[in-house]
Design a protein around this motif. Structure first.
Motif, short mmCIF file in Angstrom:
data_model
loop_
_atom_site.label_atom_id
_atom_site.label_comp_id
_atom_site.label_asym_id
_atom_site.label_seq_id
_atom_site.Cartn_x
_atom_site.Cartn_y
_atom_site.Cartn_z
N UNK A 229 0.66 -1.17 -0.12
CA UNK A 229 0.13 0.10 -0.18
C UNK A 229 0.78 1.36 0.01
N UNK A 230 0.05 2.38 0.27
CA UNK A 230 0.47 3.50 0.24
C UNK A 230 1.88 3.84 1.50
N UNK A 231 1.48 3.18 2.45
CA UNK A 231 2.52 3.29 3.66
C UNK A 231 3.78 2.58 2.92
N UNK A 232 3.58 1.43 2.41
CA UNK A 232 4.88 0.66 2.26
C UNK A 232 5.88 1.45 1.07
N UNK A 233 5.06 1.62 0.02
CA UNK A 233 5.87 2.26 -1.24
C UNK A 233 6.31 3.98 -0.63
N UNK A 234 5.66 4.46 0.12
CA UNK A 234 6.21 5.87 0.79
C UNK A 234 7.56 5.55 1.44
N UNK A 235 7.43 4.45 2.14
CA UNK A 235 8.84 4.16 2.79
C UNK A 235 9.70 3.66 2.22
#
Length: 389
Positions: free
Chosen positions: A295-301
């Protein structure tokens, strides 16, 4: 005479102690960032390869990535770190000549491998590798040799043109020839971006930079209209729905995968797109798989890790010697420009390319050379404490 010899021995001992401190002075924070990127790559790639379970390619792909790329890359990283950067400096010309010859050898029958509509691979027995990965690194090492001579100096515009701009244009010209023969416009753009970035770091004239940018735009327009596959990419970028089952298929499926990941993702191994719909899920579309599962959290990280890699690398460059600084900067541009081109292409921000995501995508040669390049960066960063210029 005795006192002179004694003083000389004391100086040599002091230098030896300084060198020993330098040898143990790898940037720990930078190593942590690289380790996290590698770990992220292993996790994402292992999930992406689940679509190959039960096929003949499964074991071969995993061995290529983990055995050749990961294990072999870590060994080369350590070796490169232990080699003084002065060795790379002295051998950069010979490395560049050899890599150029390798680039041309892909067209030799029985040695070059035709894949994906182009000759880009060399085959030696059962081993295959892409010489472009070697070429772009050697180009950076050799170009740093040219630029470090007047590093940081604001030269007269005429002197700057002959001592910096002309060598840069020659290197870009040679690179354009060997890459366009292979129909590899993506790697050419990354290499040119790294070389121009090094030119700016060395103190090059901004007027010449804008002139090179103008020539680059003209060359790109000519390339778009003279190469059908480049024109097709541009048309697909401008209108992805123009050919939804053909040239626009990959980007549409990528956006579906990224969108369906939501905020926190479906979970590890739970991607649907990689099994039936998404082309190249272990290759240039691996970011879309990561977005669907984490998700957004993983890809932003993940994007944050690449940003930290770039910022910490720039800090290392500012503390290194002239040649070391340029080498670090050049390698930094190679890795980050390619990685962000891959990510933005999957998000339909730039035209789709076949560039792998460094540290993540399938490609034993790419991972091997990326880790070797990181080792050279660490070696170059050691030069700062003795002031070698």
């Amino acid at each position: 005479m005795f006192f002179k010899k004694s003083r000389k021995r004391n100086i040599e001992k002091a230098q030896s102690k300084t060198l020993s401190r330098i040898e143990s002075g790898a940037d720990r924070f930078f190593l942590i960032i690289v380790s996290l990127l590698i770990l992220s790559g292993l996790i994402i790639f292992s999930s992406a390869t689940l679509m190959l379970v039960g096929t003949a390619k499964y074991d071969a792909v995993r061995f290529n990535q983990y055995g050749l790329g990961f294990v072999g890359g870590l060994i080369l990283l350590y070796i490169a770190y232990k080699i003084p950067v002065s060795v790379f400096r002295k051998t950069s010309f010979y490395a560049y000549v050899c890599s150029t010859i390798l680039m041309l050898m892909v067209f030799v029958p029985g040695v070059g491998v035709f894949h994906g509509g182009a000759y880009r691979w060399l085959s030696i027995g059962s081993f295959q590798f892409q010489p472009a990965e070697v070429y772009k690194l050697s180009a950076v090492l050799y170009m740093a040799l040219w630029f470090c001579r007047d590093f940081g100096k604001k030269l007269d515009s005429k002197i700057n043109f002959y001592q910096r701009t002309i060598p840069l244009l020659v290197m870009i010209g040679v690179s354009a020839i060997v890459f366009l023969l292979q129909r590899d416009t993506d790697t050419l753009m990354v290499t040119v971006a790294a070389l121009v970035g090094m030119y700016i770091l060395s103190g090059g004239n901004w007027k010449d930079v804008w002139g090179i940018a103008g020539l680059g735009c003209i060359a790109l327009i000519i390339l778009i209209f003279s190469r059908p596959y480049v024109m097709q990419r541009v048309q697909t970028f401008l209108n992805p729905s123009l050919d939804p089952t053909g040239s626009g298929y990959q980007i549409q499926q990528s956006l579906i995968a990224i969108g369906s990941g939501g905020v926190s993702g479906r979970g590890y191994g739970q991607s649907i797109q990689k099994f039936k719909y998404l082309p190249e899920p272990i290759g240039d579309s691996v970011f879309a798989v990561a977005a669907e599962e984490f998700g957004f959290i993983g890809t932003t990280t993940l994007v944050f890790l690449y940003l930290m890699f770039m910022l910490r690398g720039l800090k290392m460059a500012t503390r290194s010697s002239s040649y070391g600084s340029l080498v670090i900067g050049g390698i930094l541009f190679l890795i980050t420009v390619q990685s962000f081109l891959n990510i933005t292409a999957m998000l339909a921000i730039v035209p789709l390319s076949g560039m792998p995501l460094i540290f993540i995508s399938h490609g034993g040669t790419a991972l091997l050379m990326a880790l070797f390049s990181v080792g050279i960066m660490l070696s170059a960063s050691k030069e700062k404490k003795i002031g070698v210029r």
